[in-house]
Scaffold this active site. Structure first.
Site, short mmCIF file in Angstrom:
data_model
loop_
_atom_site.label_atom_id
_atom_site.label_comp_id
_atom_site.label_asym_id
_atom_site.label_seq_id
_atom_site.Cartn_x
_atom_site.Cartn_y
_atom_site.Cartn_z
N ASP A 27 -6.78 18.17 -15.24
CA ASP A 27 -7.07 16.79 -15.59
C ASP A 27 -6.64 16.63 -17.05
O ASP A 27 -7.25 17.19 -17.96
CB ASP A 27 -8.57 16.50 -15.41
CG ASP A 27 -8.94 15.05 -15.69
OD1 ASP A 27 -8.27 14.42 -16.52
OD2 ASP A 27 -9.92 14.56 -15.09
N LYS A 44 -7.76 5.38 -19.47
CA LYS A 44 -8.09 5.80 -20.82
C LYS A 44 -6.87 5.61 -21.74
O LYS A 44 -6.46 4.50 -21.96
CB LYS A 44 -8.60 7.23 -20.78
CG LYS A 44 -9.61 7.51 -19.64
CD LYS A 44 -10.90 6.71 -19.75
CE LYS A 44 -11.77 6.76 -18.51
NZ LYS A 44 -12.11 8.08 -18.02
N ARG A 101 0.84 -1.21 0.00
CA ARG A 101 0.00 0.00 0.00
C ARG A 101 0.88 1.25 0.00
O ARG A 101 0.55 2.26 -0.61
CB ARG A 101 -0.97 0.00 1.18
CG ARG A 101 -1.76 1.29 1.32
CD ARG A 101 -3.13 1.12 1.99
NE ARG A 101 -3.07 0.35 3.24
CZ ARG A 101 -2.55 0.78 4.39
NH1 ARG A 101 -2.05 2.00 4.49
NH2 ARG A 101 -2.52 0.01 5.45
N TYR A 143 -15.76 15.66 -16.25
CA TYR A 143 -16.18 14.28 -16.04
C TYR A 143 -17.21 14.22 -14.90
O TYR A 143 -16.98 14.75 -13.81
CB TYR A 143 -14.94 13.45 -15.72
CG TYR A 143 -15.24 12.01 -15.47
CD1 TYR A 143 -15.74 11.21 -16.49
CD2 TYR A 143 -15.08 11.45 -14.22
CE1 TYR A 143 -16.05 9.89 -16.27
CE2 TYR A 143 -15.36 10.12 -13.99
CZ TYR A 143 -15.85 9.35 -15.02
OH TYR A 143 -16.15 8.04 -14.79
#
Ligand SMILES: *Cc1c(COP(=O)(O)O)cnc(C)c1O
Length: 396
Positions: free
Chosen positions: A181, A206, A57, A109
């Protein structure tokens, strides 16, 4: 700092960095493909000793290689990889505290809108939604407590382009941050950090991964002061990218340059064709010379990407197209090798209240197309036959 790329690699060109990664081979075995370190934990050599890794993690060698590579590609010092784009955005928002105000692109988005509006608002952050392609409106939205401007450029789904340099200048005067972004263009076509942005976020799901086979998300930046606290936020929140998904994204990055070139070329061809079709009212594509921000687009980006959206004249054509398309797939998401068509009203932007959605331009006649890597003549033939079926419906 462990994930600071070395200065020698920094001098290589982007295509080379992408193809080879930050570390072109694994030093111990010589493996060319970064091994998938599928281990949750790492043995300590002794008390107070570490190999640099202790728990996945916090850090994992496969993820670290990806983080270094993306940092190089985005021209940043630090890269952080998350389980999704939303995980990255959510972690970055931990930089702010109750009372802070953020100015956000109004057409962005839908998931980002939902995260801010339905969750972070409850923790005392406030948001102003503005058309960030209109610089005057961004300026007018500034308040004494404004700590950041968050933009998507080109925006999702209206393909509006915002002035990265201008927004950076505006917010830096107040000591705040510009967050961009960069999902739609990827570092291959746009490097917001070079234009003054403080933080880049990306949905690696993407173009970066590029094959519609994994989710991932990133923060890239060069802010030494915030570097530790972002690493702490990433580790504490725990939305980190797993080793296998890190590897898939790394593999995607190797071909990002060639894929982006082809997405760019294909989208241009399809956008020009769509524009000639009688059933289509308007096509939104930043590569058109009459796009309102064409000049800005050319000045801050090296390409226009693979995304197109368009208004149909008649909303009754929507279900016909979605049913009749055969090669293009009716599915959410974008940026993969396969062409996908989306209906933002109910899919990507379903979470946005109607009035806001409409003011941003997301109406019932809007469709969004992610142009893939198929032959454009096949893509066009598919759209053509679907549009023809719409015409037949009108006759009957
Ligand atoms: C998909 C997307 C996101 C969210 O990323 P996930 O990987 O789906 O969590 C954020 N911003 C943009 C522009 C996107 O297209």
């Amino acid at each position: 700092m462990q994930n600071e790329p070395d200065s020698c690699t920094k001098k290589l060109s982007l295509d080379t960095i992408l193809a080879r990664g930050a570390t072109p081979f694994e030093p111990r075995t010589g493996a060319i493909s970064t091994p998938i370190y599928q281990s949750s934990t790492f043995r300590h050599p002794g008390l107070g000793e570490t190999t640099g890794f202790d728990y996945t993690r916090a850090s994992n060698p496969t993820r670290l290689e990806l983080e270094k590579t993306l940092a190089l590609a985005e021209h940043g010092k630090y890269g952080l990889a998350f389980a999704s784009g939303m995980g990255a955005i959510s972690s970055l928002i931990k930089l702010f505290k109750s009372g802070d105000h953020l100015i956000v692109s109004e057409d962005l988005y839908g998931g980002t809108f939902r995260l801010f509006n339905e969750y972070y608002k409850n923790y005392g952050l406030s948001f102003s939604w503005v058309d960030s392609s209109d610089f005057g409106r961004v300026e007018a939205a500034l308040r004494p407590e404004t700590r950041a401007i968050f933009i998507e450029t080109p925006s999702n789904p209206m393909m509006k382009v915002s002035d990265i340099k201008g927004c950076a200048g505006l917010i830096h005067k107040r000591g705040g941050f510009l967050i961009v972004d960069n999902t739609f263009l990827s570092p291959y076509f746009q490097n917001p950090l070079d234009l003054g942005a403080d933080f880049v976020v990306q949905s690696g799901t993407k173009y970066l991964a590029g094959h519609n086979d994994t989710l991932s998300g990133f923060i890239v930046h060069s802010n030494d002061e915030k570097a530790e606290s972002l690493i702490e936020a990433q580790k504490s929140e725990g939305a980190t990218l797993g080793p296998f998904d890190s590897w898939l994204t790394l593999r995607g990055l190797k071909t990002l340059a060639v894929r982006m070139e082809r997405h760019n070329r294909n989208a241009r061809r399809v956008a020009l064709w769509l524009r000639e079709q009688g059933r289509i009212e308007k096509v939104f594509y930043p590569g058109f010379e009459d796009h309102p921000q064409y000049a800005l687009s050319v000045s801050q980006s090296r390409g226009f990407g693979g995304m197109i959206s368009f208004y149909l004249k008649d909303e009754r054509d929507v279900p016909v197209i979605l049913k009749e398309i055969k090669l293009i797939l009716f599915a959410e998401s974008l940026g993969g090798v396969e062409s996908l068509i989306t209906y933002p009203l109910v899919q990507t932007h379903g979470a946005i209240p109607e009035a806001m959605r409409l003011s941003a331009g997301v109406n019932s006649r809007l469709m969004r197309l992610s142009v893939g890597l198929e032959d454009t003549e096949d893509i066009i033939a598919d759209l053509s036959q679907a549009l023809e079926k719409c015409g037949k419906r009108n006759e009957s």
